[in-house]
Design an enzyme around this catalytic site. Structure first.
Site, PDB file in Angstrom:
ATOM      1  N   ASP A  52      -8.032  27.130   6.498  1.00  0.00           N
ATOM      2  CA  ASP A  52      -6.879  27.495   5.683  1.00  0.00           C
ATOM      3  C   ASP A  52      -5.669  26.668   6.090  1.00  0.00           C
ATOM      4  OD1 ASP A  52      -6.129  28.781   8.072  1.00  0.00           O
ATOM      5  OD2 ASP A  52      -7.058  30.640   7.389  1.00  0.00           O
ATOM      6  N   ASP A  54      -1.618  26.683   6.701  1.00  0.00           N
ATOM      7  CA  ASP A  54      -0.412  27.481   6.915  1.00  0.00           C
ATOM      8  C   ASP A  54       0.805  26.579   6.880  1.00  0.00           C
ATOM      9  OD1 ASP A  54      -2.078  29.678   7.256  1.00  0.00           O
ATOM     10  OD2 ASP A  54      -2.260  29.332   9.407  1.00  0.00           O
ATOM     11  N   ASP A 135       1.239  30.173  20.285  1.00  0.00           N
ATOM     12  CA  ASP A 135       0.404  30.573  21.426  1.00  0.00           C
ATOM     13  C   ASP A 135      -0.048  29.392  22.291  1.00  0.00           C
ATOM     14  OD1 ASP A 135      -1.237  29.692  19.372  1.00  0.00           O
ATOM     15  OD2 ASP A 135      -2.736  31.264  19.606  1.00  0.00           O
TER      16      ASP A 135
HETATM   17  P1  ATP Z   1      -8.003  29.309  12.616  1.00  0.00           P
HETATM   18  O1  ATP Z   1      -7.305  29.784  11.377  1.00  0.00           O
HETATM   19  O2  ATP Z   1      -8.731  28.020  12.498  1.00  0.00           O
HETATM   20  O3  ATP Z   1      -8.781  30.373  13.308  1.00  0.00           O
HETATM   21  P2  ATP Z   1      -5.304  29.031  13.552  1.00  0.00           P
HETATM   22  O4  ATP Z   1      -4.766  28.252  14.696  1.00  0.00           O
HETATM   23  O5  ATP Z   1      -4.797  28.693  12.197  1.00  0.00           O
HETATM   24  O6  ATP Z   1      -6.867  28.929  13.657  1.00  0.00           O
HETATM   25  P3  ATP Z   1      -4.365  31.650  13.016  1.00  0.00           P
HETATM   26  O7  ATP Z   1      -4.800  32.946  13.619  1.00  0.00           O
HETATM   27  O8  ATP Z   1      -4.595  31.399  11.578  1.00  0.00           O
HETATM   28  O9  ATP Z   1      -5.043  30.532  13.890  1.00  0.00           O
HETATM   29  O10 ATP Z   1      -2.833  31.477  13.363  1.00  0.00           O
HETATM   30  C1  ATP Z   1      -2.070  30.412  12.843  1.00  0.00           C
HETATM   31  C2  ATP Z   1      -1.048  29.931  13.880  1.00  0.00           C
HETATM   32  O11 ATP Z   1      -0.136  30.971  14.214  1.00  0.00           O
HETATM   33  C3  ATP Z   1      -1.669  29.518  15.185  1.00  0.00           C
HETATM   34  O12 ATP Z   1      -2.099  28.193  15.143  1.00  0.00           O
HETATM   35  C4  ATP Z   1      -0.541  29.738  16.166  1.00  0.00           C
HETATM   36  O13 ATP Z   1       0.361  28.661  16.139  1.00  0.00           O
HETATM   37  C5  ATP Z   1       0.176  30.944  15.592  1.00  0.00           C
HETATM   38  N1  ATP Z   1      -0.287  32.221  16.198  1.00  0.00           N
HETATM   39  C6  ATP Z   1      -1.264  33.012  15.750  1.00  0.00           C
HETATM   40  N2  ATP Z   1      -1.411  34.099  16.502  1.00  0.00           N
HETATM   41  C7  ATP Z   1      -0.488  34.012  17.480  1.00  0.00           C
HETATM   42  C8  ATP Z   1      -0.103  34.827  18.591  1.00  0.00           C
HETATM   43  N3  ATP Z   1      -0.734  35.960  18.853  1.00  0.00           N
HETATM   44  N4  ATP Z   1       0.914  34.404  19.360  1.00  0.00           N
HETATM   45  C9  ATP Z   1       1.569  33.256  19.095  1.00  0.00           C
HETATM   46  N5  ATP Z   1       1.251  32.448  18.087  1.00  0.00           N
HETATM   47  C10 ATP Z   1       0.248  32.805  17.273  1.00  0.00           C
HETATM   48 MG    MG Z   2      -5.260  29.704  10.339  1.00  0.00          MG
END
Ligand code: ATP
Ligand code: MG
Length: 428
Positions: A52, A54, A135
Site C-alpha cells: 500500500d 501512504d 518507529d
Molecule cells: P507494511 O505496510 O509493508 O506492513 P509499513 O511500514 O507501511 O509496512 P504500516 O503499519 O503500514 O507499516 O505503517 C506505516 C508507517 O507508519 C510505518 O512505516 C512507520 O513509519 C509508521 N508507524 C506505524 N506504526 C508505528 C508505530 N507504532 N510507531 C511509530 N511509527 C509507526
Molecule cells: Mg503500510
C-alpha cells in the site's frame, strides 16, 4: 537532513500507485507538502512491490478531507484521512510534532500515561519532526513525487544498505511509548531478513511484559500482520528468541519450550501458512490459531480427563476455556474462534475410518481443515496411527463430495474494518 536527488536512488513514479500520485499532486496544487512515506518508500528502495501507499503532508486532516470528496477522517488516537479509489485506499497522515515530554511547547494534543505510554497523539509538526516520531529508520524515508527527491532525516538509507532494523531515538523510551513497536521490530526483521541492531534488540528482553497492557483488539490486528503475511516461520523464530511469544500466547510458549513435538507443530504450521501464501492460496487465522493453541488445549484436556471427565466433554470444555483465556490477550473474533474449535473437535472423529460415517464426515464443511490439521500433527511427529494416509486414500477413492452449506455464523459477510481505533501509517 539528507536529500537524495533522483539520479541517485531507484524510486520511480512508474512503480507508484497512480492514485497515490494523484493525491500528492492535488495536495501540492493546493500549496501543501506531500510525500510518499513508510513501507512504500522502503520497499521501492529495496526494489520490492509495496502493498500500500501512504502519504504524509503538513495539511491537517480537516484540510485534506476538504480536498477529496472520496475521503473520510478516521481514528481518534491518531487522526488520519482515508482517500478511497474503488478498492484502493490511500492513507494520508499529517506530520506529527513533538510532545510535552520532549520539553517542547505546543503539545496540547498529546497525552501520555504514567508509564510512558502514548494515549493520544494529535500534535502536528514538520517533516523533520514527523520523521523522528516514526518507529524504524527504514520506515522513515520520504519521497517527493514532484521533485523526485528522497529525504532521509534519520539514517534510514544507511540502515537499508546495511540491512538492519534500527529504532529511531532511544529504543527503551520508544518501546515504552508504544510496546507494539517491539513486535514491529521483529516483524520487519523477519519480513526483510534484516538483522536487528544491538541497541534496538537489547531492551526488548526487559520490556516484553509491557505487551500485556496493549488492548486485545490491537494485538489481534498485529497477530494477523505477524503470522498471515507470508513470513510466519521467521517471525515465530524471532518472537521466541526475543521472549515475546510468551506475552502473546503464554501457555503455548511454555509448552513449546519444553516439548519438541509442540515446537515442531508450531514451526510446521507457520511453514505451511507461508507456503500457502506464496502459492496464492487463502489462509485463515482459524487454522493457524488452532495450531498455536493446540498445546494449551491438550494440556487442559488431559487435566480434565484426569479429573474424571469423559474424552469428548473434556475436549469441548478445554476448547472453551483455552479460547476464553487466549482472548483476554488477543481478541480472536468469534468467526475465527468457532471454526478453530471445530477443527479441534473434529480430530477424534477422524479416528473412525469405516462405515457410513466416512462419507458423512467428508461432506462436513470443516472436514478439509480438520484433515489438514491431522496432517500437520503427523508432520510434526505425532503418531496418529497412519490416519492421515488413510483419509488421503479415502478421499481419492470417493472422489468429489458435495460439502454441506455453511452455518449461520459463516454466511455472515466479514465485518468492514472498524471505524475508530485503527492506526496504521501514522507515527507517534
Ligand atoms: P507494511 O505496510 O509493508 O506492513 P509499513 O511500514 O507501511 O509496512 P504500516 O503499519 O503500514 O507499516 O505503517 C506505516 C508507517 O507508519 C510505518 O512505516 C512507520 O513509519 C509508521 N508507524 C506505524 N506504526 C508505528 C508505530 N507504532 N510507531 C511509530 N511509527 C509507526
Ligand atoms: Mg503500510
Amino acid at each position: 537532513m539528507k536529500v537524495i536527488p533522483r539520479d541517485q536512488h531507484c524510486v520511480s513514479r512508474k512503480d507508484i500507485s497512480p492514485n497515490a500520485l494523484k493525491v500528492m499532486a492535488r495536495l501540492r496544487e493546493h500549496d501543501h507538502q506531500a510525500y510518499l512515506v513508510g513501507g512504500a518508500v522502503r520497499d521501492l528502495l529495496l526494489r520490492g512491490h509495496p502493498k500500500d501507499f501512504d502519504v504524509a503532508t503538513e495539511a491537517t486532516p480537516e484540510e485534506v478531507h476538504a480536498l477529496f470528496r472520496n475521503s473520510r477522517i478516521i481514528g481518534r488516537r491518531f487522526k488520519i484521512v482515508h482517500v478511497r479509489f474503488g478498492r484502493e485506499i490511500i492513507e494520508v497522515t499529517t506530520f506529527r510534532g513533538h510532545h510535552e515530554s520532549d520539553g517542547k511547547p505546543g503539545s496540547q494534543g498529546a497525552k501520555q500515561s504514567h508509564r510512558g505510554l502514548l494515549l493520544r497523539d494529535n500534535v502536528y509538526g514538520t517533516l523533520e519532526e514527523d520523521a523522528v516520531r516514526r518507529d524504524l529508520t527504514v520506515n522513515a524515508l520520504y519521497y517527493d513525487s514532484g521533485s523526485f527527491e528522497v529525504f532521509d532525516q534519520v539514517g534510514g538509507l544507511e540502515d537499508l544498505k546495511a540491512r538492519q532494523i534500527r529504532v529511531i531515538g532511544d529504543p527503551d523510551k520508544r518501546y515504552r511509548e508504544d510496546p507494539v513497536r517491539m513486535l514491529r521490530t521483529v516483524r520487519f526483521a523477519a519480513k526483510l531478513d534484516f538483522a536487528v541492531e544491538t541497541g534496538s534488540r537489547k531492551p526488548i528482553q526487559n520490556l516484553g511484559k509491557l505487551l500485556d497492557d496493549i488492548p486485545a483488539a490491537r494485538l489481534f490486528d498485529e497477530f494477523g500482520k505477524l503470522f498471515l503475511t507470508g513470513n510466519a516461520q521467521a517471525t515465530l523464530k524471532l518472537l521466541r528468541e526475543y521472549q515475546m511469544f510468551e506475552h502473546l500466547f503464554p501457555d503455548s510458549a511454555r509448552l513449546a519450550d519444553g516439548n519438541a513435538f509442540y515446537a515442531s507443530l508450531l514451526d510446521a504450521a507457520m511453514a505451511n501458512t507461508d507456503d500457502r501464501i506464496r502459492a496464492d492460496k487463502p489462509v485463515t487465522p482459524a487454522f493457524i490459531l488452532a495450531a498455536i493453541l493446540w498445546p494449551a488445549l491438550c494440556e487442559r484436556r488431559e487435566q480434565l480427563e484426569r479429573q474424571g471427565e469423559k474424552s469428548f466433554p473434556a475436549l469441548h470444555s478445554a476448547g472453551q476455556e483455552v479460547t476464553a483465556q487466549a482472548c483476554q490477550r488477543i481478541a480472536i473474533p468469534r468467526r475465527f474462534s468457532m471454526p478453530m474449535r471445530e477443527i479441534w473437535e473434529f480430530q477424534p472423529k477422524l479416528k473412525k475410518t469405516e462405515g457410513r460415517r466416512v462419507v458423512e464426515l467428508m461432506s462436513q464443511r470443516r472436514f478439509r481443515a480438520a484433515y489438514d490439521f491431522l496432517l500437520l500433527r503427523e508432520q510434526a511427529g505425532e503418531d496418529c496411527g497412519g490416519l492421515g494416509e488413510i483419509w488421503t486414500r479415502l478421499q481419492e477413492e470417493h472422489g468429489p463430495i458435495e460439502v454441506k452449506p455453511a452455518g449461520r455464523d459463516e454466511r455472515r459477510p466479514p465485518r468492514r474494518r472498524r471505524r475508530g481505533g485503527r492506526r496504521n501509517s501514522s507515527p507517534s
